[in-house]
Design a protein around this motif. Sequence first.
Motif, PDB file in Angstrom:
ATOM      1  N   GLU A 191      -3.418  -7.917  -0.902  1.00  0.00           N
ATOM      2  CA  GLU A 191      -2.522  -8.917  -0.128  1.00  0.00           C
ATOM      3  C   GLU A 191      -3.389 -10.200   0.120  1.00  0.00           C
ATOM      4  N   ASP A 218      -7.853  -0.901   0.636  1.00  0.00           N
ATOM      5  CA  ASP A 218      -7.452   0.200  -0.109  1.00  0.00           C
ATOM      6  C   ASP A 218      -7.954  -0.086  -1.559  1.00  0.00           C
ATOM      7  N   ASP A 246       1.452  -6.983   4.782  1.00  0.00           N
ATOM      8  CA  ASP A 246       2.148  -7.907   4.044  1.00  0.00           C
ATOM      9  C   ASP A 246       3.015  -8.819   4.819  1.00  0.00           C
ATOM     10  N   LYS A 248       4.723  -2.404  -2.931  1.00  0.00           N
ATOM     11  CA  LYS A 248       4.056  -1.222  -3.807  1.00  0.00           C
ATOM     12  C   LYS A 248       4.660  -0.020  -4.062  1.00  0.00           C
TER      13      LYS A 248
HETATM   14  N1  UDP Z   1      -0.902  -0.401   0.664  1.00  0.00           N
HETATM   15  C1  UDP Z   1      -2.025   0.347   0.862  1.00  0.00           C
HETATM   16  N2  UDP Z   1      -2.369   1.056  -0.073  1.00  0.00           N
HETATM   17  C2  UDP Z   1      -1.557   1.434  -1.170  1.00  0.00           C
HETATM   18  C3  UDP Z   1      -0.153   0.737  -1.139  1.00  0.00           C
HETATM   19  C4  UDP Z   1       0.135  -0.236   0.044  1.00  0.00           C
HETATM   20  O1  UDP Z   1      -3.149   0.163   1.798  1.00  0.00           O
HETATM   21  O2  UDP Z   1      -1.828   1.961  -2.205  1.00  0.00           O
HETATM   22  C5  UDP Z   1      -0.645  -1.355   2.101  1.00  0.00           C
HETATM   23  C6  UDP Z   1       0.001  -2.469   1.540  1.00  0.00           C
HETATM   24  O3  UDP Z   1      -0.858  -3.656   1.393  1.00  0.00           O
HETATM   25  C7  UDP Z   1       1.010  -2.909   2.800  1.00  0.00           C
HETATM   26  C8  UDP Z   1       1.374  -1.467   3.519  1.00  0.00           C
HETATM   27  O4  UDP Z   1       0.492  -0.663   2.737  1.00  0.00           O
HETATM   28  O5  UDP Z   1       0.126  -3.487   3.843  1.00  0.00           O
HETATM   29  C9  UDP Z   1       2.668  -1.203   2.883  1.00  0.00           C
HETATM   30  O6  UDP Z   1       3.053  -1.619   1.472  1.00  0.00           O
HETATM   31  P1  UDP Z   1       4.286  -2.110   1.033  1.00  0.00           P
HETATM   32  O7  UDP Z   1       4.452  -3.394   1.761  1.00  0.00           O
HETATM   33  O8  UDP Z   1       4.180  -2.421  -0.368  1.00  0.00           O
HETATM   34  O9  UDP Z   1       5.290  -0.867   1.419  1.00  0.00           O
HETATM   35  P2  UDP Z   1       6.831  -1.138   1.949  1.00  0.00           P
HETATM   36  O10 UDP Z   1       6.570  -2.335   3.266  1.00  0.00           O
HETATM   37  O11 UDP Z   1       7.773  -1.932   1.041  1.00  0.00           O
HETATM   38  O12 UDP Z   1       7.192   0.002   2.455  1.00  0.00           O
END
Ligand code: UDP
Length: 321
Positions: free
Chosen positions: A16, A45, A98, A208
């Motif tokens: 990020e 992570d 994010d 992700k």
């Molecule tokens: N994240 C993480 N490890 C992972 C995948 C995601 O720490 O293996 C973090 C990512 O950086 C973000 C949060 O988890 O801060 C949510 O990820 P993302 O925005 O891709 O998911 P969404 O909001 O689409 O559910």
Amino acid sequence: MSAPLDLSIVVPVYNEQENLQPLHDEITAAVRPLGKSYEVFYVDDGSADKSFEILKQIAAADPHARIIRFRRNFGQTAALACGAENAAGDVVIFLDADRQNDPADIPKLLDKMNEGFDVVSGWRHNRQDATITRLIPSIVANRLISRVTGVHLHDYGCTLKAYRRDVLKNVRLYGEMHRFIPVYARLYGARIAELKVNHRPRIAGVAKYGLGRTYKVLLDLFTVKLLTSYLTRPIHFFGGLGFILCGLGILCGIETLIVKYLTGAYVHSNPFILLAIFLFQLGILFILVGLLAEVLTRTYHESSGKPVYFIADKVNCPDGH
Ligand code: UDP
Ligand code: MG
């Protein structure tokens, strides 16, 4: 561990780099005016981009920022679990890195918590994600989880949630289970509230997750249901199924007998005899699995001293009893 604080904000970070500095500025702008002692806990992570370098710059400029970096990518749930374990705040708030969650909601979550709740769950009522791959599966999944678990929330998947630390300490997280924390928290008797929070489109970095997550959520729901409703009495779950199957088997057996005496057909020309044997055996097996599970449950609770109840208050009870 550092001295206890009022507030810990835990942020899972995976690739990020563009979001971190603006996010940290937003968090600071939201939290500093509250006059509380706080920390912002970033758990990197296993990012492959410059996230860790940028976090180090942030931490050099602001002593409220703490960083833990994983050796590889262990997943968002592991990152949140690590943050929760190391957080020193009385209240722990999870927030995505994010910038889709809005740090300006943090004071509102805290206000709600002060009304006497142990968990305040964010609800992305204006969610800014792809409709087909994310929104529709999420609506279905949320309804299902709410029905099966009896913990009624609109948005389990929203990371932005606030927890009292003592509630969170009791929750062990595996796999991708972070969405079920409120369900586990309810198991300990936590009072849970919901609050509408802002949600913003992702402007930097990539999401992700995609549609592939849905079936995992469904499977996780089975586990959670078993663990939260039947952990101390698994024979009721397996035995219940076993009785139903045995009952169906007996019905099929009676059907074969009736057909034999009414029409004189030998049982081997009636397929129901096979069903009768099959269902009855399966039922017995389920009951035996239930017995095994009872033994496992005792090992689980007693080997590590896990209680089967949690106490809120004691009156007139001498200490040590
Ligand atoms: N994240 C993480 N490890 C992972 C995948 C995601 O720490 O293996 C973090 C990512 O950086 C973000 C949060 O988890 O801060 C949510 O990820 P993302 O925005 O891709 O998911 P969404 O909001 O689409 O559910
Ligand atoms: Mg996101």
